[in-house]
Scaffold this motif. Structure first.
Motif, mmCIF file in Angstrom:
data_model
loop_
_atom_site.group_PDB
_atom_site.id
_atom_site.type_symbol
_atom_site.label_atom_id
_atom_site.label_comp_id
_atom_site.label_asym_id
_atom_site.label_seq_id
_atom_site.Cartn_x
_atom_site.Cartn_y
_atom_site.Cartn_z
ATOM 1 N N ILE A 241 2.886 -1.014 4.337
ATOM 2 C CA ILE A 241 2.247 0.266 4.024
ATOM 3 C C ILE A 241 3.175 1.460 4.238
ATOM 4 O O ILE A 241 4.119 1.401 5.023
ATOM 5 C CB ILE A 241 0.959 0.457 4.857
ATOM 6 N N VAL B 184 0.854 -1.187 0.000
ATOM 7 C CA VAL B 184 0.000 0.000 0.000
ATOM 8 C C VAL B 184 0.891 1.238 0.000
ATOM 9 O O VAL B 184 1.555 1.540 1.001
ATOM 10 C CB VAL B 184 -0.934 0.031 1.230
ATOM 11 N N SER C 173 -7.346 1.560 11.602
ATOM 12 C CA SER C 173 -8.495 0.862 11.021
ATOM 13 C C SER C 173 -8.222 -0.629 10.896
ATOM 14 O O SER C 173 -9.088 -1.462 11.192
ATOM 15 C CB SER C 173 -8.821 1.441 9.638
ATOM 16 N N ILE C 174 -7.016 -0.978 10.471
ATOM 17 C CA ILE C 174 -6.654 -2.390 10.323
ATOM 18 C C ILE C 174 -6.700 -3.087 11.675
ATOM 19 O O ILE C 174 -7.268 -4.179 11.812
ATOM 20 C CB ILE C 174 -5.254 -2.527 9.692
ATOM 21 N N ASN D 208 -3.744 3.817 -1.918
ATOM 22 C CA ASN D 208 -4.058 4.593 -0.717
ATOM 23 C C ASN D 208 -4.792 3.715 0.287
ATOM 24 O O ASN D 208 -5.206 2.601 -0.036
ATOM 25 C CB ASN D 208 -4.885 5.842 -1.054
ATOM 26 N N GLY D 209 -4.934 4.235 1.503
ATOM 27 C CA GLY D 209 -5.530 3.453 2.572
ATOM 28 C C GLY D 209 -6.975 3.063 2.339
ATOM 29 O O GLY D 209 -7.388 1.937 2.634
ATOM 30 N N LEU D 210 -7.773 3.989 1.807
ATOM 31 C CA LEU D 210 -9.189 3.693 1.568
ATOM 32 C C LEU D 210 -9.349 2.564 0.553
ATOM 33 O O LEU D 210 -10.215 1.691 0.697
ATOM 34 C CB LEU D 210 -9.907 4.960 1.086
ATOM 35 N N MET E 187 -6.192 8.960 3.073
ATOM 36 C CA MET E 187 -6.019 8.347 4.392
ATOM 37 C C MET E 187 -4.540 8.037 4.589
ATOM 38 O O MET E 187 -3.947 7.301 3.799
ATOM 39 C CB MET E 187 -6.844 7.052 4.502
ATOM 40 N N GLU F 16 -3.859 6.472 10.182
ATOM 41 C CA GLU F 16 -5.292 6.161 10.156
ATOM 42 C C GLU F 16 -5.527 4.746 9.637
ATOM 43 O O GLU F 16 -6.403 4.024 10.140
ATOM 44 C CB GLU F 16 -6.027 7.170 9.277
ATOM 45 N N LEU F 17 -4.752 4.359 8.640
ATOM 46 C CA LEU F 17 -4.914 3.020 8.070
ATOM 47 C C LEU F 17 -4.573 1.944 9.093
ATOM 48 O O LEU F 17 -5.312 0.961 9.233
ATOM 49 C CB LEU F 17 -4.031 2.866 6.831
ATOM 50 N N LEU G 30 -8.570 -0.700 2.357
ATOM 51 C CA LEU G 30 -9.658 -1.123 3.247
ATOM 52 C C LEU G 30 -10.842 -1.663 2.455
ATOM 53 O O LEU G 30 -11.505 -2.620 2.868
ATOM 54 C CB LEU G 30 -10.101 0.043 4.130
#
Length: 222
Positions: free
Chosen positions: A60, A10, A75-76, A38-40, A67, A71-72, A43
């Protein structure tokens, strides 16, 4: 024969992803099963993942939009706790390394690392859940001693002698099976010890245990 390690890349730099993918194409036991810019996007992949192929490690970057890596990772770790994370970033400073480790990142590798270091970190994270260089440990000490950022975990007195022994072996990157063999116990007993230790010290995962061990000088720098 080594286990195949399935990874995701990522990063918002397409050429960087292509370069890392090319490197891994020449490594027999590392398989890139997905990439994201990107992170979004990543996800969304995780939410919709239908393949039976397990994803072992996400590699990553930190500086991404919309994101970022912080933040990623949050969320993970909130939704996919079993997915291990390696941060590969040019932002290699004590406050960032310490914060990412506190979030549950298994390794933090600078982007100028060589191929062997990257492969070694992936294999170590897959095997034992963590990979810390001596530089990482020194940065972690700096982070923990930086006043407002001190890591708050339960005192060492709460652990039994056997539990401290298990923590030491975890920090030496032994698997549950290897610890069981060294202590002449069953793997199930070690798994129970590990969970009880996590509950006692307030850590969420192996990374948190290593942080605890360094903070309490159970696993001091050489």
């Amino acid at each position: 024969m080594k286990d195949i390690i399935n990874v995701a890349l990522v990063d918002d730099e397409a050429l960087f992803i292509e370069g890392i993918s090319l490197i891994f194409s020449n490594v027999d036991n590392i398989n890139v099963i997905t990439t994201a810019n990107n992170g979004l996007e990543f996800l969304e992949y995780l939410d919709k993942k239908e393949s039976s192929t397990p994803l072992d490690i996400a590699i990553i970057d930190i500086q991404m939009k919309p994101m970022d890596g912080f933040e990623l990772v949050e969320s993970i770790k909130d939704k996919y706790q079993d997915l291990k994370v390696i941060v590969l970033s040019s932002h290699y400073k004590s406050n960032i390394v310490g914060h990412m480790i506190k979030l549950g990142v298994s390794a933090f590798i600078p982007k100028n690392a060589n191929k062997q270091l990257l492969v070694t970190s992936i294999e170590s994270v897959h095997q034992s859940g963590i990979y810390f260089t001596e530089s990482d440990k020194e940065m972690l000490i700096q982070y923990m001693n930086s006043g407002s950022k001190k890591i708050s975990l339960s005192p060492i007195e709460e652990l039994s002698g056997r539990e401290i022994e298990v923590v030491k072996l975890i920090c030496q990157e032994n698997t549950n099976q290897e610890i069981a063999e060294k202590l002449f116990l069953s793997k199930r007993t070690i798994e129970n010890h590990r969970q009880r230790i996590l509950d006692k010290v307030g850590a969420k995962n192996t990374v948190g245990l290593v942080v605890y061990a360094i903070a309490n000088q159970i696993h001091p720098l050489p």
